[in-house]
Write a protein that holds these residues in place. Structure first.
Motif, mmCIF file in Angstrom:
data_model
loop_
_atom_site.group_PDB
_atom_site.id
_atom_site.type_symbol
_atom_site.label_atom_id
_atom_site.label_comp_id
_atom_site.label_asym_id
_atom_site.label_seq_id
_atom_site.Cartn_x
_atom_site.Cartn_y
_atom_site.Cartn_z
ATOM 1 N N LEU A 195 0.830 -1.209 0.000
ATOM 2 C CA LEU A 195 0.000 0.000 0.000
ATOM 3 C C LEU A 195 0.868 1.264 0.000
ATOM 4 N N ALA A 196 1.950 1.210 0.805
ATOM 5 C CA ALA A 196 2.837 2.386 0.840
ATOM 6 C C ALA A 196 3.473 2.637 -0.520
ATOM 7 N N THR A 207 0.755 3.994 -2.723
ATOM 8 C CA THR A 207 0.440 5.396 -2.387
ATOM 9 C C THR A 207 1.533 6.335 -2.876
ATOM 10 N N SER A 265 1.271 6.634 -6.472
ATOM 11 C CA SER A 265 0.106 7.453 -6.836
ATOM 12 C C SER A 265 0.400 8.937 -6.637
ATOM 13 N N ILE A 266 1.006 9.254 -5.459
ATOM 14 C CA ILE A 266 1.345 10.667 -5.199
ATOM 15 C C ILE A 266 2.329 11.193 -6.238
#
Length: 317
Positions: free
Chosen positions: A245-246, A249, A252-253
């Motif tokens: 997930l990290a 994320t 994605s960022i």
């Protein structure tokens, strides 16, 4: 018949005497022939004195001079020792009988050394058995049969050297205690048997309990090892999930930042935030919560200020 009728009585008497002498000579002549069978020995005396010993085979003796004085059997023979009463060391009267195995080795000694070697061997075996049993307790007399037999054989062998015999072995057939002692011994044996049965049962129960506890212990260890492994696997899975997930994320960022830097990216971001703003307002209205709303719901900049995001957006821009 005419000769006998015409003969004088004196002539008849002489004739009868010579006939008897002739018959006696013939009988002695046949008796002087000896056929000695195998495993036998004939002791020969000449004029009343020992002359020689004949072995198996054909032999001829001198009539009227030599005679067979003794016939000895060289085969091994058994002699039953009759039951006798003996006292043990603890003063218990027991009845003992046995059997002797002997053989003649020197026919001369067995003929002239003792009158009856069989009877002598039996008597010596009885006295030796009494003396040996007198040194043993009752319980040991049943266990030390070999010791008693060895002692009797040793004593008989020493005496047998002078008798011309050899004692091969002595076996005790029976050792019979009194009835009261037998009953006490049976009770003791039964008690010992019951004690062994109880001990065996207790050992079995003990081993069964040990086996069950070992099984429970191994089962508990296996369960704990399984639970430990399950938690390790769950933790590793959770860590992998968080890491994934990290990474997602961060990716994605990074992509959003790249998009914002491009032409029209800022407006696209404001449009997406406005959409999220409207969805949040919809959710708050459904929950009937008290919220502070701007005078103009479409005033996005005012909502951003109320949410404390204006400075953030300016910084991002």
């Amino acid at each position: 018949m005419d000769f006998l009728n015409n003969s004088n009585p004196a002539d008849l008497i002489v004739l009868i005497i010579w006939g008897a002498i002739f018959l006696t000579f013939i009988v002695k002549l046949f008796q002087s022939i000896c056929l000695v069978p195998t495993k036998s020995a004939y002791v020969i005396e000449r004029l009343g004195k020992y002359h020689k010993t004949l072995d198996a085979g054909f032999h001829a003796l001198l009539p009227f001079i030599d005679r067979v004085a003794y016939i000895q059997d060289l085969k091994e023979e058994t002699i039953d020792v009759p039951p006798q009463e003996c006292f043990s060391k603890d003063e218990v009267n027991v009845e003992v009988d046995g059997v002797i195995y002997i053989s003649v080795t020197e026919p001369i000694k067995s003929s002239y050394g003792i009158v009856d070697y069989r009877f002598a061997a039996m008597q010596l075996a009885q006295t030796t058995t009494r003396s040996v049993i007198g040194t043993l307790d009752l319980d040991r007399t049943f266990e030390e049969r070999d010791l008693i037999s060895a002692k009797v054989v040793d004593v008989l062998d020493k005496a047998g050297e002078a008798w011309g015999i050899r004692v091969h072995r002595y076996e005790i057939k029976n050792i019979t205690p009194p009835q009261t002692v037998r009953l006490a011994m049976e009770m003791q044996v039964n008690a010992e048997r019951e004690r062994r049965a109880i001990m065996a049962k207790s050992e079995g129960d003990k081993q069964s309990v040990i086996n069950r506890s070992e099984g429970i212990k191994r089962e508990t260890i296996n369960i704990s090892e399984g639970e430990k492994q399950r938690r390790i696997n769950a933790a590793e899975g959770k860590a992998s999930e968080i890491l994934s997930l990290a990474k997602a994320t961060a990716e994605s960022i990074k992509k959003v930042a790249n998009v914002i830097d491009q032409e029209g990216g800022q407006k696209a971001l404001e449009m997406q935030l406005s959409e999220q703003y409207l969805k949040q307002m919809e959710g708050l209205s459904k929950e009937n919560r008290k919220v502070i709303l701007p005078a103009n719901l479409l005033d996005y900049q005012q909502w951003m200020n109320s949410m404390g995001l204006a400075n953030t957006n300016k910084n991002k821009v």
